[in-house]
Write a protein that holds these residues in place. Sequence first.
Motif, PDB file in Angstrom:
ATOM      1  N   GLY A  29       0.814  -1.222   0.000  1.00  0.00           N
ATOM      2  CA  GLY A  29       0.000   0.000   0.000  1.00  0.00           C
ATOM      3  C   GLY A  29       0.844   1.266   0.000  1.00  0.00           C
ATOM      4  N   LYS A  30       2.107   1.152  -0.364  1.00  0.00           N
ATOM      5  CA  LYS A  30       3.006   2.319  -0.348  1.00  0.00           C
ATOM      6  C   LYS A  30       2.515   3.427  -1.286  1.00  0.00           C
ATOM      7  N   GLY A  44       9.193   3.508  -8.834  1.00  0.00           N
ATOM      8  CA  GLY A  44       8.393   2.582  -9.644  1.00  0.00           C
ATOM      9  C   GLY A  44       7.698   3.344 -10.773  1.00  0.00           C
ATOM     10  N   ASP A  45       7.075   4.482 -10.452  1.00  0.00           N
ATOM     11  CA  ASP A  45       6.392   5.287 -11.477  1.00  0.00           C
ATOM     12  C   ASP A  45       7.409   5.794 -12.505  1.00  0.00           C
ATOM     13  N   LEU A  68      11.543  -4.774 -15.260  1.00  0.00           N
ATOM     14  CA  LEU A  68      10.269  -4.582 -14.557  1.00  0.00           C
ATOM     15  C   LEU A  68       9.324  -5.755 -14.798  1.00  0.00           C
ATOM     16  N   SER A  69       9.251  -6.202 -16.039  1.00  0.00           N
ATOM     17  CA  SER A  69       8.306  -7.271 -16.364  1.00  0.00           C
ATOM     18  C   SER A  69       8.675  -8.586 -15.699  1.00  0.00           C
ATOM     19  N   ASP A  84       9.080   6.836  -2.256  1.00  0.00           N
ATOM     20  CA  ASP A  84       8.248   5.631  -2.334  1.00  0.00           C
ATOM     21  C   ASP A  84       8.937   4.648  -3.285  1.00  0.00           C
ATOM     22  N   GLY A  85       9.425   3.520  -2.729  1.00  0.00           N
ATOM     23  CA  GLY A  85      10.112   2.534  -3.577  1.00  0.00           C
ATOM     24  C   GLY A  85      11.613   2.735  -3.625  1.00  0.00           C
ATOM     25  N   PHE A  86      12.093   3.709  -2.922  1.00  0.00           N
ATOM     26  CA  PHE A  86      13.530   3.988  -2.835  1.00  0.00           C
ATOM     27  C   PHE A  86      13.849   4.436  -1.419  1.00  0.00           C
TER      28      PHE A  86
END
Length: 211
Positions: free
Chosen positions: A12-13, A32-33, A49-50, A80-82
């Motif tokens: 849920g980040k 991620g984005d 990523l895939s 977020d993600g880092f």
Amino acid sequence: MNYIILGHPGAGKGTQAKKIAVKFGMVHLSTGDMFREAKKSDESINKLLSSGQLVPDEIVVNMVRERLEKNDIEKGFLLDGFPRTVKQAEELDRMLRSENIKMDGIFLINVPFEESVKRIAGRRVCACGASYHTILLPPKESGKCDRCGGVLFHRSDDKEDVIRDRFSVYEKQTKPLIEYYKESGLLIYIDGLKSESSVFEQIRGCIISGR
Ligand code: AP5
């Protein structure tokens, strides 16, 4: 106010980071984005990523460094993600020290594995950035974004076999960050199993009380 939001895939980040950034006027920096955008024109990123593998540290660190050099960061940021590896965390510490920037807290969203898998498997996203869940958060019209009317799709890394790989990457490469940050005294545990609004309130409360 500068924060990091950690947690395994589907914790849920992204959901929380978007809301918190709007609420407190911070910059939401989601690697991620950024990579989902980059993969459109970069086949090597697309492959990583895939398959649920991490992008090499050097590429990620340079991308984040460039982003943190922009002026809007002064209003505060939410990562977020880092970082996602201890190496990335060490590089981030170095960057922050050299710019005299301090972190205020590191949220760790805890959700049991089975719940995360359920959340990821049902996630559907729109190119505009909106995210839905087939059961937990369905759009008003099936397959269509409430916000822009776009067609919803299943992320390529949200397929069952890739989900398993992402969790194993998390266990091996990202989980050691928890030990790394324990010593900083900045780690804040969040119960991510609660509803979206309740998780939001936990995080909001910590920020307001200066944690
Ligand atoms: P990234 O996008 O960061 O993927 P992730 O960490 O696997 O996280 P997710 O986006 O799957 O989950 P989330 O925790 O954000 O959950 P969400 O809020 O969406 O990275 C993707 C890829 O990019 C990586 O695999 C890697 O290849 C690369 N990458 C990125 N950063 C990197 C780095 N630093 N280094 C190297 N490579 C990097 O929620 C999930 C679902 O649950 C949604 O459907 C949502 O609606 C629902 N939900 C959320 N909260 C709740 C709740 N409380 N109750 C019920 N449902 C909920």
